[in-house]
Design a protein around this motif. Structure first.
Motif, PDB file in Angstrom:
ATOM      1  N   ASP A   1       0.833  -1.208   0.000  1.00 60.45           N
ATOM      2  CA  ASP A   1       0.000   0.000   0.000  1.00 60.45           C
ATOM      3  C   ASP A   1       0.863   1.251   0.000  1.00 60.45           C
ATOM      4  N   ALA A   2       1.959   1.209   0.741  1.00 64.67           N
ATOM      5  CA  ALA A   2       2.842   2.373   0.826  1.00 64.67           C
ATOM      6  C   ALA A   2       3.482   2.672  -0.522  1.00 64.67           C
TER       7      ALA A   2
ATOM      8  N   GLN B   1       3.031   6.021  -2.810  1.00 65.44           N
ATOM      9  CA  GLN B   1       4.162   6.799  -3.286  1.00 65.44           C
ATOM     10  C   GLN B   1       4.119   6.970  -4.800  1.00 65.44           C
ATOM     11  N   LEU B   2       3.593   5.978  -5.480  1.00 66.75           N
ATOM     12  CA  LEU B   2       3.469   6.052  -6.942  1.00 66.75           C
ATOM     13  C   LEU B   2       2.497   7.146  -7.341  1.00 66.75           C
TER      14      LEU B   2
ATOM     15  N   ALA C   1      -3.843   5.342  -5.583  1.00 67.69           N
ATOM     16  CA  ALA C   1      -3.819   4.386  -4.477  1.00 67.69           C
ATOM     17  C   ALA C   1      -5.042   4.500  -3.586  1.00 67.69           C
ATOM     18  N   ALA C   2      -5.593   5.703  -3.453  1.00 69.90           N
ATOM     19  CA  ALA C   2      -6.718   5.919  -2.539  1.00 69.90           C
ATOM     20  C   ALA C   2      -8.065   5.615  -3.170  1.00 69.90           C
ATOM     21  N   ASP C   3      -8.118   5.491  -4.480  1.00 70.75           N
ATOM     22  CA  ASP C   3      -9.396   5.255  -5.174  1.00 70.75           C
ATOM     23  C   ASP C   3      -9.898   3.849  -4.869  1.00 70.75           C
ATOM     24  N   SER C   4     -11.169   3.730  -4.546  1.00 70.10           N
ATOM     25  CA  SER C   4     -11.743   2.420  -4.219  1.00 70.10           C
ATOM     26  C   SER C   4     -11.664   1.469  -5.408  1.00 70.10           C
TER      27      SER C   4
END
Length: 427
Positions: free
Chosen positions: A298-299, A303-304, A309-312
Motif C-alpha cells: 500500500d505504501a 508513493q506512486l 492508491a486511494a481510489d476504491s
C-alpha cells in the motif's frame, strides 16, 4: 364439423403454438431477422440464458457459428446484431460447470471436454474476426470472459451507462483467454496488462478508450439503434463492386454512419483515462517480480500516485490481485509479451495450448471450486509468485505453452499454415 369439434381443434392448435413458442424461448440462443425499409434483412442473435447471465456454452457457440455461416451466404442479410437477454448482462463469461466436472485427476491429457469447450469457443471468435458482414454488439450490462471474446470479435460495439467489463480469470486460476491475450495487448499504455493481472472492473468509457467499443448510447436506446439500421440505404451495398470493409459504400461504412447519427450518451468517467500514467509506470517498473512488489505494498502504491492508491476502484483491483492465483499472474504476464507480434489465429492457437494445460493442472479446478462450487472464496493455490518465477517455476509456466496434442491432432492446427484466414490480407 360440430362446434365442439371446432373448439377442440382450436384449443389443440393454440396449445401446440404455445408449446412451440415456449420451446423457442427456452433455446440458448434466439435468432430472428428484421426487415429494412429498402427490403433487406438485419439478423438478430440473442444469448438467451439470463439466469446464468448468458454464460457462453458449447451449445451456444455451435448455434452462433452455424447461424453466422447461414447468414453470410444470404445476400438479403446485410448486418447482424448480437445482444443478451435480460437487463443484467450481455455475457458474463463461459459456462464452466461441465468443464469443472471433467477436470478429474484421472482425466486424460489433453482433456477431451476441455478440447471441445475451448476449440468451439475459439473457432467462433476466429469466425467473427474474419466475418465479411458487420457484427454489431449491443454491449449493455456485464461483459466478462467469454463475453469479452464476443465483444472483441464484433466490428461495431455499442456500450451504455450500465456497461461493466472485466477479465477476472485471476480469481479462478485460469488466464485471460477468449482472445484476451490479443485484445489486452492492444490497449494503450499497458493498461491491458494491468486489467489482466488485477481483473479490474471497467465501464463503457474505459471500453471506448481501450479499443473495445466505438459508440456510447443510452441503455434505453436499443429500439433507436435498430430504427437507424432499418432506415439506412442498404441498396448502396448492392451497387458497390468492392467487398473491402473500408470502401465508402461497404456495409461496414453504412453501419458506422448510422450509429454515428445516434445521440452520444453520457457515461461514467473512465478510470483508465484518469489513471493511465500511474498504471503505465506500474506496469513498466521492471519484471513481474517488481510489479508484484508494488502491488503488494500500500505504501509503494501511495508513493506512486496518492489519488490512484486511494481510489476504491484501485483498491478493489489490488485486493483481487493479492487474493488471486499466482500462476494466472505469471501466465498473464508471459502471454502479454509472447503474443505481441502474433495474429489473432496464432494467439487463439496458443491460448488453446495454455487452456488445456490449465484444465489438467490444479489451480483452475481449485479456483472454480472456491468461487462457484463450494463458494467459500478461499482457494488454496498450488504456488506462490516466488515459486512461479524460480527456475523450476518458470519451467512449469513455460510448459503451458507447449502443444499438448500428438502430431496433427491439434484442433486448430490448420490456422498456422496457408489455410489461415489472415493470409488473404497479405498474399
Amino acid at each position: 364439423m360440430t362446434a365442439a369439434t371446432t373448439s377442440t381443434n382450436d384449443t389443440n392448435s393454440t396449445n401446440a403454438q404455445t408449446s412451440a413458442n415456449n420451446t423457442a424461448q427456452e433455446a440458448s440462443v434466439l435468432f430472428n431477422t428484421e426487415p429494412t425499409d429498402c427490403g433487406h434483412l438485419i439478423g438478430v442473435m440473442t444469448l438467451n440464458t439470463p439466469k446464468s447471465l448468458n454464460a457462453l456454452s458449447v451449445d451456444m457457440c455451435q448455434l452462433l457459428a452455424a447461424q453466422l455461416e447461414e447468414w453470410q451466404a444470404n445476400d438479403q442479410v446485410v448486418a447482424i446484431v448480437l445482444k443478451g437477454a435480460g437487463d443484467k448482462a450481455f455475457c458474463a463469461g463461459g459456462d464452466i460447470r461441465k468443464l469443472y466436472d471433467s477436470m478429474s485427476t484421472s482425466a486424460p491429457m489433453p482433456n477431451p471436454y476441455a478440447t471441445e469447450f475451448f476449440s468451439h469457443e475459439y473457432r467462433l471468435y476466429r469466425q467473427m474476426h474474419f466475418y465479411p458482414k458487420p457484427l454489431i454488439l449491443w454491449g449493455d450490462g456485464i461483459i466478462m470472459g467469454g463475453g469479452m471474446g464476443l465483444m472483441a470479435g464484433c466490428s461495431h460495439r455499442l456500450v451504455t451507462e450500465r456497461t461493466r467489463f472485466a477479465m477476472p480469470e485471476v480469481t479462478i486460476g485460469l488466464f485471460p483467454d477468449a482472445s484476451g491475450s490479443w485484445f489486452l495487448q492492444r490497449m494503450p499504455a499497458k493498461t491491458g496488462l494491468f486489467l489482466g493481472l488485477t481483473g479490474a472492473m471497467c465501464n463503457g468509457s474505459d471500453a471506448l478508450l481501450a479499443n473495445l467499443a466505438e459508440y456510447a448510447v443510452a441503455s434505453h436506446d436499443y429500439d433507436a439503434v435498430m430504427q437507424r439500421l432499418r432506415q439506412s440505404n442498404w441498396q448502396a451495398v448492392d451497387n458497390t463492386s468492392s467487398a473491402d470493409k473500408c470502401h465508402d459504400n461497404s456495409a461496414h461504412s453504412i453501419v458506422s454512419r448510422a450509429l454515428a447519427e445516434l445521440p452520444v450518451a453520457e457515461l461514467p468517467d473512465s478510470k483508465l483515462a484518469t489513471y493511465w500514467q500511474p498504471i503505465q509506470q506500474l506496469m513498466n517498473s521492471g519484471g513481474l517480480a517488481d510489479i508484484d512488489t508494488l502491488l503488494q505494498s500500500d505504501a509503494a502504491l501511495m508513493q506512486l500516485n496518492q489519488d490512484f492508491a486511494a481510489d476504491s476502484w484501485t483498491q478493489r483491483a489490488v485486493a483481487t490481485y493479492r487474493h488471486g492465483c499466482p500462476v494466472t499472474a505469471a501466465l498473464t504476464y508471459a502471454l502479454y509479451y509472447k503474443v505481441a507480434d502474433l495474429s489473432i489465429e496464432q494467439v487463439l492457437y496458443l491460448e488453446t495450448n495454455v487452456a488445456v494445460h490449465c484444465a489438467a493442472n490444479p489451480d483452475f479446478k481449485e479456483g472454480v471450486r472456491a468461487l462457484l462450487i463450494d463458494k467459500d472464496r478461499s482457494p488454496k493455490w498450488s504456488r506462490s509468485l516466488v515459486d512461479c518465477i524460480s527456475v523450476e517455476g518458470q519451467a512449469y509456466i513455460d510448459q503451458h505453452f507447449v502443444n499438448p496434442y500428438a502430431k496433427g491432432e491439434h484442433p486448430l492446427s490448420d490456422w498456422l499454415g496457408s489455410d489461415a484466414l489472415g493470409s488473404q490480407y497479405v498474399g
